[in-house]
Motif scaffolding. Sequence first.
Motif, short mmCIF file in Angstrom:
data_model
loop_
_atom_site.label_atom_id
_atom_site.label_comp_id
_atom_site.label_asym_id
_atom_site.label_seq_id
_atom_site.Cartn_x
_atom_site.Cartn_y
_atom_site.Cartn_z
N ARG A 75 -31.07 -23.10 77.39
CA ARG A 75 -30.77 -24.53 77.28
C ARG A 75 -31.70 -25.24 76.31
O ARG A 75 -31.32 -26.18 75.62
N ARG A 76 -32.94 -24.77 76.28
CA ARG A 76 -33.95 -25.43 75.45
C ARG A 76 -33.88 -25.00 73.98
O ARG A 76 -34.61 -25.56 73.15
N ASP A 77 -33.04 -24.03 73.68
CA ASP A 77 -32.98 -23.48 72.33
C ASP A 77 -31.72 -23.97 71.62
O ASP A 77 -30.62 -23.46 71.88
N PRO A 78 -31.84 -24.95 70.72
CA PRO A 78 -30.65 -25.48 70.06
C PRO A 78 -29.95 -24.47 69.17
O PRO A 78 -28.77 -24.64 68.85
N ALA A 79 -30.65 -23.42 68.74
CA ALA A 79 -30.03 -22.39 67.92
C ALA A 79 -29.16 -21.46 68.76
O ALA A 79 -28.31 -20.75 68.22
#
Length: 207
Positions: A75-79
């Motif tokens: 969830r914290r990784d926009p990639a």
Amino acid sequence: MNDTSDANGRNGRSDADAYADAYADTDAEGAGRHTGATDPWRPRPERSADIPAVRRIHLAAFEEAGEADLVDALRRDPAAWLPGFSYVAEAPDGTLAAHALLTRCYVDDVPAVALAPCAVLPAHQKRGAGSAVIRALLEAARAAGERTAIVLGHPPYYPRFGFAPATARFGILPPQPWPDEAFLALPLDGGTPPRGTVRYADAFGIN
């Protein structure tokens, strides 16, 4: 999956062993499909209010917190995170029974989606909740124009969705030496998937 303490290398074991154990817990759920006249499960995209319940599903379904922590890390990784590709299945009483997630991965440099983690509350396992949420999620990815889905999971379970051995059938290679029968791919667009090596999001810790 990886260690934030994820399933990757759990207790010093290989990634393939950890995945096999993790998915055996939930994949067996699909073996006994719901046989009633009406499917009781209501799959839908996750809402922000569902996030705590999604974590509870993974904590209940697995012996350790690895998969729950992995979902949070993704969830914290926009990639990696793809809005609209985190699905839940509601039980008839409105509680959440199952969760499945697709995140961005690549076959060499070609975008694909990775199916993981998936989990079902123990009280709802072997009743079709997992199958319902995975089918709905894959259909959403298909409708959005995604071409290829990848999964490392229980070999008797995932072929029901159209997955086939990724290396033998499509020339798609895993990032680690995983069992051929457990590393699977699905051409969502009905075409020929790209050939190459899968690269997962960093949160998996397996590239």
